[in-house]
Design an enzyme around this catalytic site. Structure first.
Site, PDB file in Angstrom:
ATOM      1  N   TYR A   1      -6.115  -1.652  19.150  1.00 28.07           N
ATOM      2  CA  TYR A   1      -7.277  -1.451  18.263  1.00 28.07           C
ATOM      3  C   TYR A   1      -7.718  -2.793  17.664  1.00 28.07           C
ATOM      4  O   TYR A   1      -8.900  -3.144  17.679  1.00 28.07           O
ATOM      5  CB  TYR A   1      -6.917  -0.454  17.155  1.00 28.07           C
ATOM      6  CG  TYR A   1      -7.929  -0.389  16.036  1.00 28.07           C
ATOM      7  CD1 TYR A   1      -9.165   0.214  16.214  1.00 28.07           C
ATOM      8  CD2 TYR A   1      -7.646  -0.956  14.782  1.00 28.07           C
ATOM      9  CE1 TYR A   1     -10.095   0.257  15.183  1.00 28.07           C
ATOM     10  CE2 TYR A   1      -8.568  -0.905  13.740  1.00 28.07           C
ATOM     11  CZ  TYR A   1      -9.790  -0.303  13.956  1.00 28.07           C
ATOM     12  OH  TYR A   1     -10.714  -0.269  12.925  1.00 28.07           O
TER      13      TYR A   1
ATOM     14  N   SER B   1     -12.504  -5.548  11.074  1.00 35.78           N
ATOM     15  CA  SER B   1     -11.400  -5.059  10.247  1.00 35.78           C
ATOM     16  C   SER B   1     -10.453  -6.197   9.904  1.00 35.78           C
ATOM     17  O   SER B   1     -10.294  -7.154  10.685  1.00 35.78           O
ATOM     18  CB  SER B   1     -10.642  -4.010  11.062  1.00 35.78           C
ATOM     19  OG  SER B   1      -9.389  -3.738  10.486  1.00 35.78           O
TER      20      SER B   1
ATOM     21  N   LYS C   1     -11.249  -5.137  18.245  1.00 33.45           N
ATOM     22  CA  LYS C   1     -12.124  -5.711  17.208  1.00 33.45           C
ATOM     23  C   LYS C   1     -12.323  -7.209  17.441  1.00 33.45           C
ATOM     24  O   LYS C   1     -13.423  -7.730  17.343  1.00 33.45           O
ATOM     25  CB  LYS C   1     -11.532  -5.474  15.813  1.00 33.45           C
ATOM     26  CG  LYS C   1     -11.525  -4.024  15.368  1.00 33.45           C
ATOM     27  CD  LYS C   1     -12.922  -3.497  15.126  1.00 33.45           C
ATOM     28  CE  LYS C   1     -12.950  -2.064  14.658  1.00 33.45           C
ATOM     29  NZ  LYS C   1     -14.248  -1.409  14.856  1.00 33.45           N
TER      30      LYS C   1
HETATM   31  P1  NAD Z   1     -15.292   7.491  11.812  1.00 37.75           P
HETATM   32  O1  NAD Z   1     -14.454   7.964  12.946  1.00 37.75           O
HETATM   33  O2  NAD Z   1     -15.461   8.401  10.641  1.00 37.75           O
HETATM   34  O3  NAD Z   1     -16.743   7.103  12.344  1.00 37.75           O
HETATM   35  C1  NAD Z   1     -16.962   6.580  13.636  1.00 37.75           C
HETATM   36  C2  NAD Z   1     -18.087   7.364  14.284  1.00 37.75           C
HETATM   37  O4  NAD Z   1     -18.332   6.836  15.586  1.00 37.75           O
HETATM   38  C3  NAD Z   1     -17.764   8.854  14.458  1.00 37.75           C
HETATM   39  O5  NAD Z   1     -18.821   9.624  13.929  1.00 37.75           O
HETATM   40  C4  NAD Z   1     -17.649   9.025  15.977  1.00 37.75           C
HETATM   41  O6  NAD Z   1     -18.080  10.322  16.392  1.00 37.75           O
HETATM   42  C5  NAD Z   1     -18.531   7.908  16.502  1.00 37.75           C
HETATM   43  N1  NAD Z   1     -18.207   7.391  17.832  1.00 37.75           N
HETATM   44  C6  NAD Z   1     -16.988   6.980  18.288  1.00 37.75           C
HETATM   45  N2  NAD Z   1     -17.099   6.548  19.548  1.00 37.75           N
HETATM   46  C7  NAD Z   1     -18.414   6.678  19.902  1.00 37.75           C
HETATM   47  C8  NAD Z   1     -19.138   6.401  21.082  1.00 37.75           C
HETATM   48  N3  NAD Z   1     -18.546   5.919  22.185  1.00 37.75           N
HETATM   49  N4  NAD Z   1     -20.469   6.653  21.087  1.00 37.75           N
HETATM   50  C9  NAD Z   1     -21.091   7.161  20.000  1.00 37.75           C
HETATM   51  N5  NAD Z   1     -20.434   7.455  18.851  1.00 37.75           N
HETATM   52  C10 NAD Z   1     -19.111   7.212  18.813  1.00 37.75           C
HETATM   53  O7  NAD Z   1     -14.708   6.086  11.347  1.00 37.75           O
HETATM   54  P2  NAD Z   1     -15.043   5.205  10.049  1.00 37.75           P
HETATM   55  O8  NAD Z   1     -13.847   5.214   9.181  1.00 37.75           O
HETATM   56  O9  NAD Z   1     -16.353   5.571   9.505  1.00 37.75           O
HETATM   57  O10 NAD Z   1     -15.105   3.767  10.723  1.00 37.75           O
HETATM   58  C11 NAD Z   1     -16.331   3.195  11.147  1.00 37.75           C
HETATM   59  C12 NAD Z   1     -16.052   1.854  11.793  1.00 37.75           C
HETATM   60  O11 NAD Z   1     -15.382   1.024  10.837  1.00 37.75           O
HETATM   61  C13 NAD Z   1     -15.140   1.917  13.018  1.00 37.75           C
HETATM   62  O12 NAD Z   1     -15.619   0.986  13.964  1.00 37.75           O
HETATM   63  C14 NAD Z   1     -13.796   1.491  12.475  1.00 37.75           C
HETATM   64  O13 NAD Z   1     -13.001   0.899  13.478  1.00 37.75           O
HETATM   65  C15 NAD Z   1     -14.190   0.486  11.412  1.00 37.75           C
HETATM   66  N6  NAD Z   1     -13.161   0.314  10.372  1.00 37.75           N
HETATM   67  C16 NAD Z   1     -12.717   1.407   9.679  1.00 37.75           C
HETATM   68  C17 NAD Z   1     -11.713   1.262   8.721  1.00 37.75           C
HETATM   69  C18 NAD Z   1     -11.177   2.446   7.970  1.00 37.75           C
HETATM   70  O14 NAD Z   1     -10.108   2.344   7.393  1.00 37.75           O
HETATM   71  N7  NAD Z   1     -11.882   3.587   7.931  1.00 37.75           N
HETATM   72  C19 NAD Z   1     -11.177  -0.019   8.465  1.00 37.75           C
HETATM   73  C20 NAD Z   1     -11.676  -1.115   9.165  1.00 37.75           C
HETATM   74  C21 NAD Z   1     -12.673  -0.928  10.123  1.00 37.75           C
HETATM   75  N1  UFG Z   2       1.379   4.590   3.771  1.00 41.44           N
HETATM   76  C1  UFG Z   2       2.406   5.379   3.287  1.00 41.44           C
HETATM   77  N2  UFG Z   2       2.402   6.704   3.600  1.00 41.44           N
HETATM   78  C2  UFG Z   2       1.414   7.283   4.359  1.00 41.44           C
HETATM   79  C3  UFG Z   2       0.365   6.463   4.841  1.00 41.44           C
HETATM   80  C4  UFG Z   2       0.379   5.114   4.533  1.00 41.44           C
HETATM   81  O1  UFG Z   2       3.311   4.909   2.603  1.00 41.44           O
HETATM   82  O2  UFG Z   2       1.474   8.492   4.621  1.00 41.44           O
HETATM   83  C5  UFG Z   2       1.364   3.161   3.392  1.00 41.44           C
HETATM   84  C6  UFG Z   2       1.404   2.217   4.576  1.00 41.44           C
HETATM   85  O3  UFG Z   2       2.729   1.966   4.955  1.00 41.44           O
HETATM   86  C7  UFG Z   2       0.672   0.992   3.995  1.00 41.44           C
HETATM   87  C8  UFG Z   2      -0.352   1.598   3.034  1.00 41.44           C
HETATM   88  O4  UFG Z   2       0.129   2.907   2.737  1.00 41.44           O
HETATM   89  O5  UFG Z   2       1.572   0.219   3.242  1.00 41.44           O
HETATM   90  C9  UFG Z   2      -1.755   1.710   3.632  1.00 41.44           C
HETATM   91  O6  UFG Z   2      -1.679   2.387   4.879  1.00 41.44           O
HETATM   92  P1  UFG Z   2      -2.987   2.926   5.632  1.00 41.44           P
HETATM   93  O7  UFG Z   2      -2.528   3.614   6.864  1.00 41.44           O
HETATM   94  O8  UFG Z   2      -3.835   3.690   4.677  1.00 41.44           O
HETATM   95  O9  UFG Z   2      -3.802   1.595   5.963  1.00 41.44           O
HETATM   96  P2  UFG Z   2      -3.394   0.319   6.828  1.00 41.44           P
HETATM   97  O10 UFG Z   2      -3.472  -0.855   5.919  1.00 41.44           O
HETATM   98  O11 UFG Z   2      -2.162   0.525   7.579  1.00 41.44           O
HETATM   99  O12 UFG Z   2      -4.588   0.278   7.904  1.00 41.44           O
HETATM  100  C10 UFG Z   2      -5.951   0.473   7.555  1.00 41.44           C
HETATM  101  C11 UFG Z   2      -6.683   1.102   8.736  1.00 41.44           C
HETATM  102  C12 UFG Z   2      -6.729   0.131   9.877  1.00 41.44           C
HETATM  103  C13 UFG Z   2      -7.331  -1.161   9.419  1.00 41.44           C
HETATM  104  C14 UFG Z   2      -6.578  -1.707   8.229  1.00 41.44           C
HETATM  105  C15 UFG Z   2      -7.210  -2.947   7.681  1.00 41.44           C
HETATM  106  O13 UFG Z   2      -6.033   2.293   9.150  1.00 41.44           O
HETATM  107  O14 UFG Z   2      -7.546   0.661  10.896  1.00 41.44           O
HETATM  108  O15 UFG Z   2      -6.529  -0.732   7.188  1.00 41.44           O
HETATM  109  O16 UFG Z   2      -8.548  -2.729   7.461  1.00 41.44           O
HETATM  110  F1  UFG Z   2      -7.285  -2.051  10.421  1.00 41.44           F
END
Ligand code: NAD
Ligand code: UFG
Length: 336
Positions: free
Chosen positions: A148, A124, A152
């Site tokens: 978190y 991330s 990572k």
């Molecule tokens: P998500 O929660 O939709 O998917 C994660 C999946 O992993 C879920 O289905 C959950 O049931 C499963 N899981 C969690 N812990 C587990 C375990 N111990 N064993 C087996 N399964 C497990 O999340 P996502 O948004 O699809 O994110 C996927 C990956 O990408 C994550 O590692 C997250 O940290 C990373 N990531 C997500 C974002 C974002 O904004 N969505 C940004 C950067 C990185």
């Molecule tokens: N925001 C609002 N109102 C809301 C939610 C968010 O104004 O209700 C704003 C936040 O302040 C930020 C922007 O929208 O300025 C984006 O916020 P998000 O929560 O959607 O995303 P972040 O950038 O904070 O974080 C996300 C994921 C993290 C990841 C990161 C970088 O949640 O897990 O992107 O990949 F690490």
């Protein structure tokens, strides 16, 4: 080729499985369903005409992983499984270290035993913390600001150490910026439980009447309109990035960290305006105090992804808005 996808029933995982199927690859999903539902498997099958093999197991369960590696002939692992809520990680750090770091350790151990040495890891942009410079390139300093993010970074470091110890290993750590949107079918998408933490699902829930109004967290940042700027990337572009990364495993490549972003930053207010324009809907909002831990701006320098794996984001902001709303309006209560 058979690919083991951990967390494959989740948001990004499910979109990636669809793209893997489209390349004719066999997919085995392992997921403990802590944040997803098995109905996703039906939806994947409807889209791609193929049902992935599904094993309900926790990645911390070494025996379950060993059994999977001995039963299937796995070529590479795509590792999505993890907990992802920043605020929750601050409140429950041990749960996050256990699930994310220990889970990844167990997975790597089982891979080593089975001599499967290729892995793509969901990292991330959070590893850059408050970024050293903008746009953020992969050589920017790594400095996390919450458990978190530290998870990572530690997982990346563990994978890097493994590559140093044994040249058979190939790791691609994809550092995602802000994934949004959904598959154009409207069959799979993001299904947050409870009140969404992230901007995009909050906007779509306001649009569908589930929430009254959006809180814009801060309008006094050092940005043109004062609201926070992020690099939003369509989840299907992100999914395709994983397919491209797999092609890097034709030879052993050691550890590689690669940004997946568009290189464009949009503010919260620009996101609201764009959603309203594309979908012809009004999003009521109020300006609220800054959210603790937020930074002003975060957007990628995405050139490395193009240089090393020929990937670049194709879908623009309008498509993200359209697809996010298509999913939400077709599934107002998510997968329920
Ligand atoms: P998500 O929660 O939709 O998917 C994660 C999946 O992993 C879920 O289905 C959950 O049931 C499963 N899981 C969690 N812990 C587990 C375990 N111990 N064993 C087996 N399964 C497990 O999340 P996502 O948004 O699809 O994110 C996927 C990956 O990408 C994550 O590692 C997250 O940290 C990373 N990531 C997500 C974002 C974002 O904004 N969505 C940004 C950067 C990185
Ligand atoms: N925001 C609002 N109102 C809301 C939610 C968010 O104004 O209700 C704003 C936040 O302040 C930020 C922007 O929208 O300025 C984006 O916020 P998000 O929560 O959607 O995303 P972040 O950038 O904070 O974080 C996300 C994921 C993290 C990841 C990161 C970088 O949640 O897990 O992107 O990949 F690490």
């Amino acid at each position: 080729m058979a690919i083991l996808v951990t967390g494959g029933t989740g948001y990004i995982g499910s979109h990636t499985v669809v793209e893997l199927h489209q390349q004719g690859l066999e997919v085995i999903i392992v997921d403990n369903l802590s944040n997803s539902k098995t109905v996703v498997l039906d939806k994947i099958e409807t889209i791609s005409g193929k049902r992935p093999i599904f094993i309900e197991a926790d990645i911390r369960d070494s025996q379950a992983l060993d059994d999977i590696f001995s039963e299937y002939n796995i070529d590479a692992v795509i590792h999505f499984a993890g907990l992802k809520a920043v605020g929750e990680s601050v409140a429950q750090p041990l749960r996050y270290y256990d699930n994310n770091v220990v889970g990844s350790l167990r997975l790597l151990e089982s891979m080593a035993k089975a001599k499967v040495h290729n892995i793509i890891f969901s990292s991330s942009a959070t590893v850059y913390g408050s970024p050293e410079r903008l746009p953020i390139d992969e050589d920017c300093a790594l400095r996390t600001t919450n458990p978190y993010g530290t998870n990572k970074l530690q997982i990346e470091q563990m994978m890097g150490d493994l590559c140093t110890s044994d040249q058979n290993w190939s790791v691609v750590a994809l550092r995602y910026f802000n994934p949004v949107g959904a598959h154009s079918s409207g069959l799979i998408g993001e299904d947050p439980s409870g009140i969404p933490n992230n901007l995009m699902p909050f906007i779509t829930q306001v649009a569908s009447g589930l929430r009254e109004q959006l809180s814009v967290f801060g309008n006094d940042y050092d940005t043109p309109d004062g609201s926070g700027i992020r690099d939003y990337i369509h989840v299907v572009d992100l999914a395709i990035g994983h397919v491209k990364a797999l092609a890097m495993f034709k030879q052993s490549i050691g550890f590689n960290a690669i940004n997946l972003g568009t290189g464009n930053g949009y503010s919260v207010l620009e996101m609201v305006e764009s959603f309203e324009r594309v979908n012809q809907l009004k999003i009521p909002y109020q300006i609220s105090p800054r959210r603790p831990g937020d930074i002003a701006s975060c957007y990628a320098q995405p050139d490395k992804a193009y240089a090393v794996m020929g990937w670049q984001a194709e879908k623009g902001l309008d498509q993200m808005m359209k697809d996010a709303w298509h999913w939400q309006s077709k599934n107002p209560k998510g997968y329920q």
